[in-house]
Structures are given as C-alpha cells and as structure tokens.
Design a protein around this motif. Structure first.
Motif, PDB file in Angstrom:
ATOM      1  N   SER A  16       0.886  -1.381   0.072  1.00  0.00           N
ATOM      2  CA  SER A  16       0.439   0.075  -0.457  1.00  0.00           C
ATOM      3  C   SER A  16       1.348   1.464  -0.059  1.00  0.00           C
ATOM      4  O   SER A  16       0.422   2.463  -0.569  1.00  0.00           O
ATOM      5  N   LEU A  21       1.337   1.205  -7.497  1.00  0.00           N
ATOM      6  CA  LEU A  21       0.586  -0.018  -8.042  1.00  0.00           C
ATOM      7  C   LEU A  21      -0.907   0.249  -7.313  1.00  0.00           C
ATOM      8  O   LEU A  21      -1.231   1.192  -7.022  1.00  0.00           O
ATOM      9  N   ASP A  22      -1.807  -0.179  -8.098  1.00  0.00           N
ATOM     10  CA  ASP A  22      -3.912  -0.354  -8.145  1.00  0.00           C
ATOM     11  C   ASP A  22      -3.706  -0.886  -5.991  1.00  0.00           C
ATOM     12  O   ASP A  22      -3.239  -1.522  -6.110  1.00  0.00           O
ATOM     13  N   LYS A  23      -4.438   0.096  -5.961  1.00  0.00           N
ATOM     14  CA  LYS A  23      -5.024   0.303  -4.454  1.00  0.00           C
ATOM     15  C   LYS A  23      -5.699  -1.530  -3.929  1.00  0.00           C
ATOM     16  O   LYS A  23      -5.597  -1.552  -2.817  1.00  0.00           O
ATOM     17  N   GLN A  24      -6.074  -2.053  -5.495  1.00  0.00           N
ATOM     18  CA  GLN A  24      -6.728  -3.246  -5.461  1.00  0.00           C
ATOM     19  C   GLN A  24      -5.478  -4.903  -4.508  1.00  0.00           C
ATOM     20  O   GLN A  24      -5.966  -5.700  -4.096  1.00  0.00           O
ATOM     21  N   TYR A  45      -7.718 -11.039 -11.209  1.00  0.00           N
ATOM     22  CA  TYR A  45      -7.209  -9.562 -11.192  1.00  0.00           C
ATOM     23  C   TYR A  45      -6.060  -9.273 -12.935  1.00  0.00           C
ATOM     24  O   TYR A  45      -6.236  -8.747 -13.172  1.00  0.00           O
ATOM     25  N   LEU A  49      -7.136  -6.844 -15.477  1.00  0.00           N
ATOM     26  CA  LEU A  49      -6.322  -6.003 -15.725  1.00  0.00           C
ATOM     27  C   LEU A  49      -5.899  -6.112 -17.425  1.00  0.00           C
ATOM     28  O   LEU A  49      -6.081  -4.704 -18.062  1.00  0.00           O
ATOM     29  N   GLU A  52      -9.243  -4.473 -19.824  1.00  0.00           N
ATOM     30  CA  GLU A  52      -9.243  -2.936 -19.656  1.00  0.00           C
ATOM     31  C   GLU A  52      -7.932  -2.554 -20.183  1.00  0.00           C
ATOM     32  O   GLU A  52      -9.060  -1.443 -21.246  1.00  0.00           O
TER      33      GLU A  52
END
Length: 94
Positions: A16, A21-24, A45, A49, A52
């Motif tokens: 975090s 990096l993505d929050k997920q 995931y 991605l 997307e």
C-alpha cells in the motif's frame, strides 16, 4: 521491501506504500492467506486488467485511425495538386 518483510511487516501494508501499484493489490494480499486462493484471485485480477487495457487501446485506436487516414488523404491531395499545378498554369497560358 525485503528488509521490512524480514522485520515482520505484512506484505499488504508494504504494497500500500507504493503509489504506482493499484489500490486493489494490497487488498487481495490482505484478504488471502491461502496460496491457492491468492493465485486464483491474482489470475482473475490480471485477466481483468488485461481486458481493461485492451478496451482502452481499442478506444484510443478509434480516435487515432480516422486522424491518420485524414492526414494521409490530405497528403495525397497535396501531392496531386503539386503535380497538377504546373499543367493548370500551362493550360491558362495557352
């Protein structure tokens, strides 16, 4: 990161801290302690991605493609006019 893991910090709290990096991703690591479930969630995931990214690329191509063809058409018309202009000038003098 390796030093902090050796000190006993949890991987999700370390992930975090990375802004790129993505929050997920930290949420996925925080939720799953089982390696099989973690592998499955990361696979889903990654597939999400990928889809997307594919969607964004296709959307950008729908904008880039017409611009490219209009530019190409303009270039062709410009070349045609520059080749025909001396002939038009000759016809005017006759």
């Amino acid at each position: 990161m390796t030093q902090e893991l050796n000190q006993g910090k949890h991987l999700s709290s370390l992930l975090s801290q990375f802004r790129l990096l993505d929050k997920q991703i930290p949420l996925i690591f925080q939720k799953n302690a089982d390696a099989a479930a973690l592998e499955k969630d990361l696979s889903v995931y990654a597939e999400f991605l990928t889809e997307e990214l594919h969607r964004k690329i296709m959307r950008n191509l729908t904008y880039i493609q017409p611009i490219f063809f209009i530019t190409l058409a303009g270039l062709i018309v410009f070349i045609y006019i520059t080749l025909m202009w001396p002939m038009f000038q000759l016809i005017k003098t006759i």
